[in-house]
Design a protein around this motif. Structure first.
Motif, PDB file in Angstrom:
ATOM      1  N   GLU A   1      25.396  11.707  36.512  1.00 28.46           N
ATOM      2  CA  GLU A   1      26.047  12.769  35.750  1.00 28.46           C
ATOM      3  C   GLU A   1      25.333  14.091  35.991  1.00 28.46           C
ATOM      4  O   GLU A   1      24.107  14.135  36.163  1.00 28.46           O
TER       5      GLU A   1
ATOM      6  N   TYR B   1      24.355  17.424  34.200  1.00 26.31           N
ATOM      7  CA  TYR B   1      24.213  18.029  32.881  1.00 26.31           C
ATOM      8  C   TYR B   1      24.140  19.554  33.011  1.00 26.31           C
ATOM      9  O   TYR B   1      23.893  20.102  34.088  1.00 26.31           O
TER      10      TYR B   1
ATOM     11  N   SER C   1      21.266  14.288  36.755  1.00 28.04           N
ATOM     12  CA  SER C   1      20.503  13.426  35.854  1.00 28.04           C
ATOM     13  C   SER C   1      19.449  12.588  36.565  1.00 28.04           C
ATOM     14  O   SER C   1      18.458  12.199  35.942  1.00 28.04           O
TER      15      SER C   1
ATOM     16  N   SER D   1      26.517  17.395  28.213  1.00 28.84           N
ATOM     17  CA  SER D   1      27.530  16.875  29.122  1.00 28.84           C
ATOM     18  C   SER D   1      28.717  17.826  29.131  1.00 28.84           C
ATOM     19  O   SER D   1      28.913  18.606  28.197  1.00 28.84           O
TER      20      SER D   1
ATOM     21  N   PRO E   1      32.993  14.035  31.610  1.00 26.18           N
ATOM     22  CA  PRO E   1      31.672  14.329  32.176  1.00 26.18           C
ATOM     23  C   PRO E   1      31.776  14.601  33.681  1.00 26.18           C
ATOM     24  O   PRO E   1      32.578  13.990  34.383  1.00 26.18           O
TER      25      PRO E   1
ATOM     26  N   THR F   1      30.376  14.227  37.302  1.00 25.28           N
ATOM     27  CA  THR F   1      29.511  13.298  38.034  1.00 25.28           C
ATOM     28  C   THR F   1      29.618  13.577  39.531  1.00 25.28           C
ATOM     29  O   THR F   1      30.557  14.206  40.004  1.00 25.28           O
TER      30      THR F   1
END
Length: 291
Positions: free
Chosen positions: A156, A158, A236, A251, A256, A258
């Motif tokens: 992910e 952030y 992440s 997030s 989210p 990714t």
């Protein structure tokens, strides 16, 4: 004129005896005699003086024998050097990168431990790189067409803000929309696939967006975030060992953000024990990151 024919000639020049050379070369006497005769015909000169079944090398034969011996010695040296180069190259595995990453030092240290017999050579994919430069494996955030693609990591992305300078409207949130993010200055990395992904996603959801600041140093980016200059994006897993003190991570919502990292191999290359061992080590290293 064939290489084998010249090797036959050298043996006969040394023994000056067709029967002895035939035994040495595991040939019949007629076939060896025919080979020597064809060589003389091609050169247009006799190489031996014959008297019945006996023969003796003449001046022309001695001259040719010296030239052939020198040439074959040089050829064998070249072959030996080529084999040595092949053995050395077999111990080199070339990894191509889309962009620099803080994962690389740790990965190289790990590979030195698990495959110490292999030398890792790094090349970076980019406009300044010869696109025809051969490589064994490539790290990519996209599955490459026409290549074998092995998924290493899905992580992910952030968005990081300063905990001390945090806007009141963000204090109790765990995730932010693109509309909320674009209200603040974005501190971005220099152009790379990660930056392209983030900007494309935010622009798709919210429209025009330009980074306020750009730097290639991740510590500088986080320092600016702590100071409240703006926010940044932060993978992440693939940016390990970062000091996140004074940083709050969010997030993206409703979905989210990714990205995937692949290990890709050109299908035109032939896997070797060394390249397979390196690939296994890379998978082990990335598996440890995700624990």
């Amino acid at each position: 004129m064939r290489l084998l024919q010249l090797q036959y000639f050298l043996d006969v020049a040394a023994t000056q005896n067709i029967s002895q050379s035939a035994r040495n070369l595991h040939l019949t006497q007629p076939s060896l005699s025919r080979s020597i005769h064809e060589l003389e015909q091609e050169l247009g000169i006799s190489l031996f003086t014959r008297n019945g079944r006996s023969l003796k090398i003449n001046a022309a034969g001695s001259q040719l024998a010296q030239v052939v011996q020198t040439s074959l010695t040089t050829l064998q040296q070249g072959i030996n050097e080529l084999q040595q180069t092949k053995q050395e190259q077999a111990q080199i595995v070339t990894l191509r990168l889309e962009s620099s990453t803080t994962l690389i030092p740790g990965l190289l240290t790990y590979l030195q431990q698990v495959v110490p017999q292999v030398t890792i050579h790094l090349v970076q994919h980019g406009p300044e790189t010869n696109q025809l430069l051969p490589y064994d494996w490539e790290f990519s955030t996209q599955a490459r067409k026409g290549q074998e693609n092995q998924l290493l990591l899905e992580e992910e992305i952030y968005f990081a803000f300063s905990t001390e300078k945090l806007a009141v409207t963000l204090a109790d949130k765990k995730s932010l929309t693109a509309a909320e993010l674009v209200q603040f200055p974005l501190i971005a990395t220099e152009p790379n696939p990660l930056r392209d992904l983030v900007l494309h996603t935010l622009r798709t959801q919210q429209g025009a967006l330009q980074p306020e600041f750009t730097t290639g140093d991740r510590a500088t980016i986080l320092g600016m975030v702590r100071a409240g200059v703006g926010y940044c994006y932060l993978p992440s897993l693939s940016w390990p060992d970062l000091d996140l003190q004074g940083i709050k991570l969010y997030s993206l919502t409703p979905q989210p953000l990714t990205r995937k990292i692949y290990l890709s191999r050109p299908l035109t290359t032939i896997p070797t024990a060394q390249t397979q061992a390196v690939a296994q080590g890379i998978h082990q290293y990335f598996a440890q990151l995700q624990k």
